[in-house]
Design a protein around this motif. Structure first.
Motif, short mmCIF file in Angstrom:
data_model
loop_
_atom_site.label_atom_id
_atom_site.label_comp_id
_atom_site.label_asym_id
_atom_site.label_seq_id
_atom_site.Cartn_x
_atom_site.Cartn_y
_atom_site.Cartn_z
N VAL A 86 29.17 -3.89 85.60
CA VAL A 86 30.25 -4.39 86.44
C VAL A 86 31.55 -3.75 85.96
CG1 VAL A 86 31.55 -6.41 87.20
CG2 VAL A 86 29.07 -6.56 86.90
N ILE A 87 32.24 -3.09 86.87
CA ILE A 87 33.48 -2.39 86.50
C ILE A 87 34.67 -3.07 87.18
CG2 ILE A 87 32.27 -0.21 86.17
CD1 ILE A 87 33.29 0.70 88.91
N GLN A 88 35.85 -2.89 86.55
CA GLN A 88 37.07 -3.49 87.10
C GLN A 88 37.93 -2.50 87.85
OE1 GLN A 88 38.97 -6.58 84.46
NE2 GLN A 88 37.55 -5.69 82.96
N ASP A 89 37.74 -1.21 87.54
CA ASP A 89 38.45 -0.17 88.30
C ASP A 89 37.58 1.08 88.27
OD1 ASP A 89 39.10 1.41 85.89
OD2 ASP A 89 40.47 -0.25 85.46
N TRP A 90 37.95 2.06 89.07
CA TRP A 90 37.11 3.25 89.24
C TRP A 90 36.95 4.05 87.95
CZ3 TRP A 90 34.27 3.24 93.38
CH2 TRP A 90 34.71 2.56 94.52
N SER A 91 37.90 3.93 87.02
CA SER A 91 37.81 4.69 85.77
C SER A 91 36.62 4.25 84.91
CB SER A 91 39.11 4.54 84.98
OG SER A 91 39.28 3.20 84.53
N GLU A 92 36.12 3.06 85.18
CA GLU A 92 35.00 2.55 84.38
C GLU A 92 33.64 2.90 84.98
OE1 GLU A 92 36.83 -1.40 82.17
OE2 GLU A 92 35.66 -1.69 84.00
N TRP A 93 33.64 3.59 86.11
CA TRP A 93 32.37 3.95 86.74
C TRP A 93 31.46 4.68 85.75
CZ3 TRP A 93 30.03 8.71 87.72
CH2 TRP A 93 28.91 8.68 88.56
N THR A 94 30.21 4.28 85.71
CA THR A 94 29.26 4.80 84.72
C THR A 94 28.09 5.47 85.43
OG1 THR A 94 29.84 2.98 83.24
CG2 THR A 94 27.82 4.21 82.73
N GLN A 116 31.23 -5.53 94.76
CA GLN A 116 31.04 -4.47 95.75
C GLN A 116 30.07 -3.44 95.20
OE1 GLN A 116 34.59 -2.29 96.77
NE2 GLN A 116 33.55 -1.08 98.37
N CYS A 117 29.11 -3.04 96.01
CA CYS A 117 28.10 -2.07 95.60
C CYS A 117 28.71 -0.66 95.58
CB CYS A 117 26.91 -2.10 96.55
SG CYS A 117 26.08 -3.70 96.62
N ILE A 118 28.52 0.04 94.44
CA ILE A 118 29.05 1.38 94.24
C ILE A 118 27.88 2.33 94.01
CG2 ILE A 118 30.63 2.81 92.88
CD1 ILE A 118 31.95 0.49 94.42
N SER A 119 28.02 3.54 94.45
CA SER A 119 26.96 4.54 94.33
C SER A 119 26.69 4.86 92.85
CB SER A 119 27.36 5.83 95.06
OG SER A 119 26.44 6.87 94.76
N PRO A 120 25.40 5.02 92.46
CA PRO A 120 25.10 5.43 91.08
C PRO A 120 25.35 6.91 90.84
CG PRO A 120 23.08 5.19 92.33
CD PRO A 120 24.19 4.77 93.25
#
Length: 694
Positions: A86-94, A116-120
């Motif tokens: 779970v990320i709080q902003d886009w910079s944390e996308w893993t 919100q679902c984010i692409s892997p």
């Protein structure tokens, strides 16, 4: 705090002694914690060996050590799904993980968020997702519903908030399982607690720094007061809370235990608890943070309890119990109606201010009666009141029993062939070398049973090919001999019998029998749930002395040949158990009944059965008859047998060999009365009747 009457000191000291007597001591609290930390380590390592990227945490009263036997606390287990984040902003996308972006706005209740679902593959929103576990919001975002946690729900489970609960059954503990998503970093709301500049000394700055290193989770439950509960996820700082509990002194822990006892005794309305133990824990945290540490001592425990109850009453009055870390989250929001609130307040008014009288009515662990004895209000009563040493031993016996059952539960998972078992043992050895004390202990408990299974599989292949057992098979079996006291050794004896080495078999069995202390060793079976309250005093005493290391000396697992690949290591009388089920029987199996495809029997009956067969082969009739007598005796007297019906089937076949067919038929009928379906006794009855009527 309050003015303290002089007699409070005496009541407090006696009350503290009573809590000591029922296991609320620093020693027992520590042992409970270590046991449950070991359990979560075992489960996590096991999941790693089968490719599951989940970390298990045992939470709640049992792992905190804030319980007693009489409180019958649930097993609370949280599974952290590590392939998600779970990320709080886009910079944390893993990359490589299932990413979910935390969404909070004016419509989201405090302490909750949406995901919100984010692409892997890239830091971009998912635009199309189908299924009942996803929903589009008004801005076109794909949100994850908290109903997704129900994918692990099994028959008999119930959804209770974020957890899947299995109800308590006679002799078994209720379990709560929670799936949780880890946060990349602490969300803003709980993070504010980490940086508070408090003047009080608890929690200390060091404690706050340590809790910052723990994970923060999201668990699948919405606010009761929300119209969008299905798409809300609640912050969980359970690991930080566990750190706080671990920092408490014994008086604070005793206060918490007393609050839970009072809650169970006086505060249930129509068998429902509106005030949870978590609320009590939160109230305790607030009280500790607001009062100096010098207040929290045993001679002042009654006063401390009064203050906690007074604080809880204020929370009820205002319908506001702020979460200790996420202050905006009101634990009492939407929890009860005005009518229920009035009933709760009326009951609380009878408890505050407390001079200890309400404690006399607590029957949990006989606390009220014990306290009156300590205060010389009644003469000592001996009925069903355990002495302190007996109580301590019983706690330790239960802890060891639950650890042993977990070992068997883990052993039963997965395929039973060399292609899966060999890599599993290699992985466990790797975890052992790299692990801390808990990790090494966990691997040391798990490895031997797998080694024995590998040895048995190789031996079965050897026997099929050339009627011998290879040195390789024997080395594997030797590596597994300390799985417990008897089961692996009995597997070795069974293998030796099947290759015709009767003299060696007799020696192995004789050694096991000489060392088998029936008044101490406890049979443990995890094939299915069966109720037994039988726990031996000698077993409990040695559990208390030696802890988890006693497992290899005072526990006897059932002997299990998992697949037909091991069939050449099984005497033909026991082989019937691998084929116990007719097509109709298969319809009456439940989840977890795969053991019915195994040949499985309790250790002590199998010991005497193998002795009977071995002495028959060696033509030693006197010892053969002694073994037969002992087999009948243990079936009738050992209360903890998990497979009594199988033991009766073996006894019946021995009696048939004695030409006592009527007695054999009675054994099979008794077996069938214990397990009506999926029982090889049906085959034996048909054969026996055919012989009798011929």
């Amino acid at each position: 705090m309050f003015h303290t009457p002089d007699y409070y000191h005496n009541i407090s000291m006696r009350l503290s002694e009573v809590l000591d007597d029922i296991g609320v001591t620093e020693n027992i609290v520590t042992k409970r914690r270590r046991t449950h930390l070991l359990r979560e380590t075992m489960l996590t390592i096991h999941l790693r060996t089968i490719g599951e990227q989940t970390t298990v945490y045992n939470l709640g009263s049992r792992s905190e050590g804030t319980t007693t036997l009489g409180l019958q606390s649930d097993f609370d287990k949280l599974g952290c799904i590590n392939h998600s984040i779970v990320i709080q902003d886009w910079s944390e996308w893993t990359p490589g993980k299932f990413n979910f972006l935390m969404i909070q706005n004016e419509t989201t209740p405090p302490g909750y968020c949406r995901l919100q679902c984010i692409s892997p593959d890239a830091p971009l929103p998912v635009t199309h997702e189908t299924g009942d576990d996803f929903v589009d919001d008004t801005q076109g975002r794909i949100l994850l519903k908290n109903t997704i946690i129900e994918i692990i729900m099994i028959q008999g489970d119930q959804r209770q908030g974020p957890s899947l609960a299995s109800a308590a059954e006679p002799g078994f503990i209720a379990k709560d399982s929670v799936l949780a998503l880890p946060c990349k970093s602490w969300p803003q709301s709980p993070r504010a607690w980490l940086h508070q500049q408090e003047t009080n000394i608890w929690p200390t700055a060091e404690m706050r720094r340590y809790t910052k290193s723990t994970k923060c989770f999201l668990v699948g439950v919405g606010s009761r007061a929300s119209e969008n509960a299905a798409i809300e996820w609640r912050f969980s700082t359970s690991l930080a809370e566990r750190c706080l509990v671990f920092s408490l002194n014994i008086t604070q822990i005793k206060c918490y235990v007393l609050m839970k006892m009072i809650l169970k005794t006086y505060m249930y309305i129509s068998a429902e608890s509106y005030i949870s133990s978590f609320m009590c824990k939160t109230v305790l945290f607030h009280c500790i943070a607001s009062k100096p540490s010098c207040v929290w001592k045993e001679c002042n425990i009654l006063n401390c309890l009064n203050y906690c109850l007074f604080t809880l009453n204020n929370c009820l009055l205002n319908e506001h119990c702020p979460h200790f870390i996420v202050h905006e989250n009101n634990l009492m929001a939407g929890k009860f109606s005005a009518e229920v609130k009035q009933q709760l307040l009326e009951r609380m008014s009878a408890l505050i201010p407390s001079d200890g009288i309400s404690l006399f009515g607590i029957q949990i662990d006989n606390l009220g009666e014990r306290l009156q004895i300590k205060l010389n209000m009644i003469n000592e009563v001996h009925h069903d009141i355990l002495q302190p040493d007996e109580y301590t031993n019983l706690v330790m016996g239960n802890l060891l029993t639950n650890t042993a059952r977990l070992v068997l539960e883990i052993e039963q998972v997965g395929d039973r062939n060399l292609e899966t078992l060999l890599p599993k043992v290699i992985q466990l050895e790797r975890y052992y070398r790299a692990g801390d004390i808990l990790g090494k202990t966990a691997c040391r408990l798990l490895i031997p049973l797998f080694c024995t299974s590998i040895g048995s599989l190789i031996a079965s292949q050897n026997i099929q090919i050339n009627r011998t057992v290879s040195p390789q098979a024997l080395r594997w079996i030797e590596a597994g001999l300390d799985s417990d006291f008897a089961s692996s050794r009995l597997k070795l004896a069974s293998i030796m019998f099947c290759v015709g080495n009767a003299e060696i078999t007799a020696l192995i069995l004789s050694h096991i029998e000489e060392q088998y202390k029936i008044e101490v060793i406890r049979p443990i079976c995890r094939c299915y749930k069966f109720n037994t309250h039988c726990i031996k005093a000698g077993f409990c005493q040695l559990s208390s002395q030696y802890g988890v290391e006693a497992l290899m000396y005072i526990v006897a697992f059932c002997v299990k040949f998992f697949t037909t690949s091991e069939i050449n290591c099984v005497p033909h009388e026991l082989q019937y158990e691998m084929f116990r089920s007719t097509q109709e029987d298969l319809l009456h199996r439940g989840r977890g009944d795969n053991w019915m495809d195994c040949a499985v029997v309790d250790s002590l009956p199998y010991l005497y059965f193998l002795q009977y067969k071995t002495y028959s082969f060696l033509q030693r009739p006197e010892e053969q008859q002694q073994a037969l007598t002992k087999l009948g005796w243990v079936i009738n007297t050992e209360c903890s047998l998990g497979h009594r019906e199988t033991a009766l089937n073996l006894l019946g076949q021995c009696l048939e060999q004695e030409n006592r067919h009527a007695d054999a038929l009675q054994c099979y009928m008794s077996s069938l009365s214990l397990r009506e379906r999926n029982n090889a006794a049906r085959f034996h009855i048909c054969r026996c009747l055919a012989i009798i009527n011929s």
